[in-house]
Design an enzyme around this catalytic site. Sequence first.
Site, PDB file in Angstrom:
ATOM      1  CE  LYS A  16      -1.672  -1.120   3.610  1.00 38.97           C
ATOM      2  NZ  LYS A  16      -1.490  -2.440   4.261  1.00 38.97           N
ATOM      3  NE  ARG A  91      -3.837  -0.980   9.983  1.00 36.66           N
ATOM      4  CZ  ARG A  91      -3.015  -0.415   9.257  1.00 36.66           C
ATOM      5  NH1 ARG A  91      -2.949   0.891   8.971  1.00 36.66           N
ATOM      6  NH2 ARG A  91      -2.411  -0.858   8.933  1.00 36.66           N
ATOM      7  NE  ARG A 130       7.846  -2.376   6.279  1.00 33.12           N
ATOM      8  CZ  ARG A 130       6.515  -2.490   6.432  1.00 33.12           C
ATOM      9  NH1 ARG A 130       5.546  -2.452   5.924  1.00 33.12           N
ATOM     10  NH2 ARG A 130       6.037  -3.063   7.390  1.00 33.12           N
ATOM     11  NE  ARG A 163       6.222   0.329  10.257  1.00 30.04           N
ATOM     12  CZ  ARG A 163       5.578  -0.304   9.182  1.00 30.04           C
ATOM     13  NH1 ARG A 163       5.032   0.559   7.808  1.00 30.04           N
ATOM     14  NH2 ARG A 163       3.576  -0.893   9.352  1.00 30.04           N
ATOM     15  NE  ARG A 174       1.999  -4.431  10.605  1.00 34.03           N
ATOM     16  CZ  ARG A 174       3.238  -4.277  10.265  1.00 34.03           C
ATOM     17  NH1 ARG A 174       4.586  -5.370  10.517  1.00 34.03           N
ATOM     18  NH2 ARG A 174       3.502  -3.564   9.146  1.00 34.03           N
TER      19      ARG A 174
HETATM   20  P1  AP5 Z   1       5.334  -1.482   1.771  1.00 31.96           P
HETATM   21  O1  AP5 Z   1       4.769  -0.851   0.742  1.00 31.96           O
HETATM   22  O2  AP5 Z   1       5.708  -1.316   2.645  1.00 31.96           O
HETATM   23  O3  AP5 Z   1       3.489  -2.300   2.231  1.00 31.96           O
HETATM   24  P2  AP5 Z   1       2.211  -1.645   3.126  1.00 31.96           P
HETATM   25  O4  AP5 Z   1       1.003  -2.324   2.572  1.00 31.96           O
HETATM   26  O5  AP5 Z   1       2.195  -0.449   2.448  1.00 31.96           O
HETATM   27  O6  AP5 Z   1       2.732  -1.891   4.836  1.00 31.96           O
HETATM   28  P3  AP5 Z   1       2.563  -1.841   6.265  1.00 31.96           P
HETATM   29  O7  AP5 Z   1       3.284  -2.498   6.994  1.00 31.96           O
HETATM   30  O8  AP5 Z   1       3.398  -0.263   6.255  1.00 31.96           O
HETATM   31  O9  AP5 Z   1       0.959  -1.421   6.180  1.00 31.96           O
HETATM   32  P4  AP5 Z   1       0.920  -2.096   7.585  1.00 31.96           P
HETATM   33  O10 AP5 Z   1      -0.888  -2.341   6.853  1.00 31.96           O
HETATM   34  O11 AP5 Z   1       0.705  -2.872   8.648  1.00 31.96           O
HETATM   35  O12 AP5 Z   1       0.999  -0.271   8.436  1.00 31.96           O
HETATM   36  P5  AP5 Z   1       1.045   0.919   8.402  1.00 31.96           P
HETATM   37  O13 AP5 Z   1       2.245   1.522   8.913  1.00 31.96           O
HETATM   38  O14 AP5 Z   1      -0.794   1.160   7.677  1.00 31.96           O
HETATM   39  O15 AP5 Z   1       5.626  -3.110   1.077  1.00 31.96           O
HETATM   40  C1  AP5 Z   1       6.499  -4.110   2.450  1.00 31.96           C
HETATM   41  C2  AP5 Z   1       7.627  -4.303   1.845  1.00 31.96           C
HETATM   42  O16 AP5 Z   1       7.408  -5.206   0.487  1.00 31.96           O
HETATM   43  C3  AP5 Z   1       8.522  -3.192   1.613  1.00 31.96           C
HETATM   44  O17 AP5 Z   1       9.632  -3.752   1.679  1.00 31.96           O
HETATM   45  C4  AP5 Z   1       7.992  -3.295  -0.447  1.00 31.96           C
HETATM   46  O18 AP5 Z   1       9.829  -2.432  -0.880  1.00 31.96           O
HETATM   47  C5  AP5 Z   1       8.166  -4.865  -0.511  1.00 31.96           C
HETATM   48  N1  AP5 Z   1       6.965  -4.687  -1.501  1.00 31.96           N
HETATM   49  C6  AP5 Z   1       6.545  -3.900  -1.719  1.00 31.96           C
HETATM   50  N2  AP5 Z   1       5.746  -3.518  -2.725  1.00 31.96           N
HETATM   51  C7  AP5 Z   1       6.059  -5.424  -3.351  1.00 31.96           C
HETATM   52  C8  AP5 Z   1       5.956  -5.519  -5.018  1.00 31.96           C
HETATM   53  N3  AP5 Z   1       4.834  -6.129  -5.692  1.00 31.96           N
HETATM   54  N4  AP5 Z   1       7.025  -7.200  -4.901  1.00 31.96           N
HETATM   55  C9  AP5 Z   1       7.679  -7.052  -3.614  1.00 31.96           C
HETATM   56  N5  AP5 Z   1       7.850  -6.312  -2.826  1.00 31.96           N
HETATM   57  C10 AP5 Z   1       7.054  -5.615  -2.766  1.00 31.96           C
HETATM   58  O19 AP5 Z   1       0.256   1.002  10.056  1.00 31.96           O
HETATM   59  C11 AP5 Z   1       0.990   0.452  11.159  1.00 31.96           C
HETATM   60  C12 AP5 Z   1       0.270   0.959  13.021  1.00 31.96           C
HETATM   61  O20 AP5 Z   1      -0.433   1.658  12.361  1.00 31.96           O
HETATM   62  C13 AP5 Z   1      -0.600  -0.865  12.724  1.00 31.96           C
HETATM   63  O21 AP5 Z   1      -0.773  -1.846  13.067  1.00 31.96           O
HETATM   64  C14 AP5 Z   1      -1.549  -0.394  13.645  1.00 31.96           C
HETATM   65  O22 AP5 Z   1      -1.043  -0.199  15.472  1.00 31.96           O
HETATM   66  C15 AP5 Z   1      -2.093   1.318  14.063  1.00 31.96           C
HETATM   67  N6  AP5 Z   1      -2.539   1.697  12.805  1.00 31.96           N
HETATM   68  C16 AP5 Z   1      -2.646   2.544  11.237  1.00 31.96           C
HETATM   69  N7  AP5 Z   1      -3.551   2.914  10.959  1.00 31.96           N
HETATM   70  C17 AP5 Z   1      -4.510   2.662  11.533  1.00 31.96           C
HETATM   71  C18 AP5 Z   1      -5.993   2.823  11.382  1.00 31.96           C
HETATM   72  N8  AP5 Z   1      -6.992   2.952  10.849  1.00 31.96           N
HETATM   73  N9  AP5 Z   1      -6.688   1.903  12.843  1.00 31.96           N
HETATM   74  C19 AP5 Z   1      -5.884   0.806  13.753  1.00 31.96           C
HETATM   75  N10 AP5 Z   1      -4.736   1.369  13.987  1.00 31.96           N
HETATM   76  C20 AP5 Z   1      -3.665   1.880  12.330  1.00 31.96           C
END
Ligand code: AP5
Length: 226
Positions: A16, A91, A130, A163, A174
């Site tokens: 994402k 979410r 990552r 991270r 997660r």
């Molecule tokens: P990446 O692009 O970083 O993936 P992502 O989907 O953004 O992953 P996140 O871990 O950031 O998502 P998340 O939803 O768990 O965490 P968030 O930060 O929102 O890609 C991942 C890896 O794969 C990278 O190394 C990339 O290079 C590689 N990659 C990408 N595409 C690829 C491909 N096609 N092929 C190969 N490799 C690839 O949230 C973190 C925390 O915040 C949550 O756990 C929660 O505690 C809190 N939080 C955030 N939003 C909320 C909410 N709305 N409500 C409650 N808590 C929340």
Amino acid sequence: MAELNLVLLGPPGSGKGTQGERLNEDLRLPYYATGDILRAAVRDETELGRSAKRYMDAGDLVPDEVIVGVIAEALDSDEARDGFILDGFPRTTPQAEALDAKLAELGRSVTAVLLIDVSDDEVVRRLGGRRTCAANGHVFHVEFNPPEKEGVCDIDGAELVVRDDDKPEVIRKRLDTYHEKTEPLIDYYDHRSVLRRVDGVAPPDQVTEELRRTLATMRLEQDEAV
Ligand code: AP5
């Protein structure tokens, strides 16, 4: 052209953030990634950061009321008037309902939800490798998207770090949280006919192309329906 109020949906590590940055450049719409917003708040030791940190470190979601307020404020801003990209929000079903209510207040609605589909095994592989830019959250992978210089962000030269929530036991938690709390949103948006699935396992450039194509088709269909 119909306004684009876009939600990126998908499990942790589905891409994402990687794709959100690219769409942000393409579409020139404000991009709100709740994970980035929360990590910045933790870094700056704000009240939001202090209340969010323990949930994030454990792989849990922060309480709905905490994050809904952040997004409601963003959507009230002038910059979001012509559309927006949301990454990581909503979410939970209450968050999706709160988003609908906020947009209804503004005479608007969610117009597209793109689900980036990847398996749990792929998530574990990706998040284990990552590396994230400590300054601005740019994302790399030691194998799939390595930086030019190890440990250094190509974009702003900042240090690349692992991270806190990319430890193996937290990744599993997660994923569980995603299946339990976020996956029901697939049906939620499918029923509203705004959801499209994109295969997230292909290489990043291919995923970007597929997202662009899907969005272009949706906007064409929506324009024709007006
Ligand atoms: P990446 O692009 O970083 O993936 P992502 O989907 O953004 O992953 P996140 O871990 O950031 O998502 P998340 O939803 O768990 O965490 P968030 O930060 O929102 O890609 C991942 C890896 O794969 C990278 O190394 C990339 O290079 C590689 N990659 C990408 N595409 C690829 C491909 N096609 N092929 C190969 N490799 C690839 O949230 C973190 C925390 O915040 C949550 O756990 C929660 O505690 C809190 N939080 C955030 N939003 C909320 C909410 N709305 N409500 C409650 N808590 C929340």
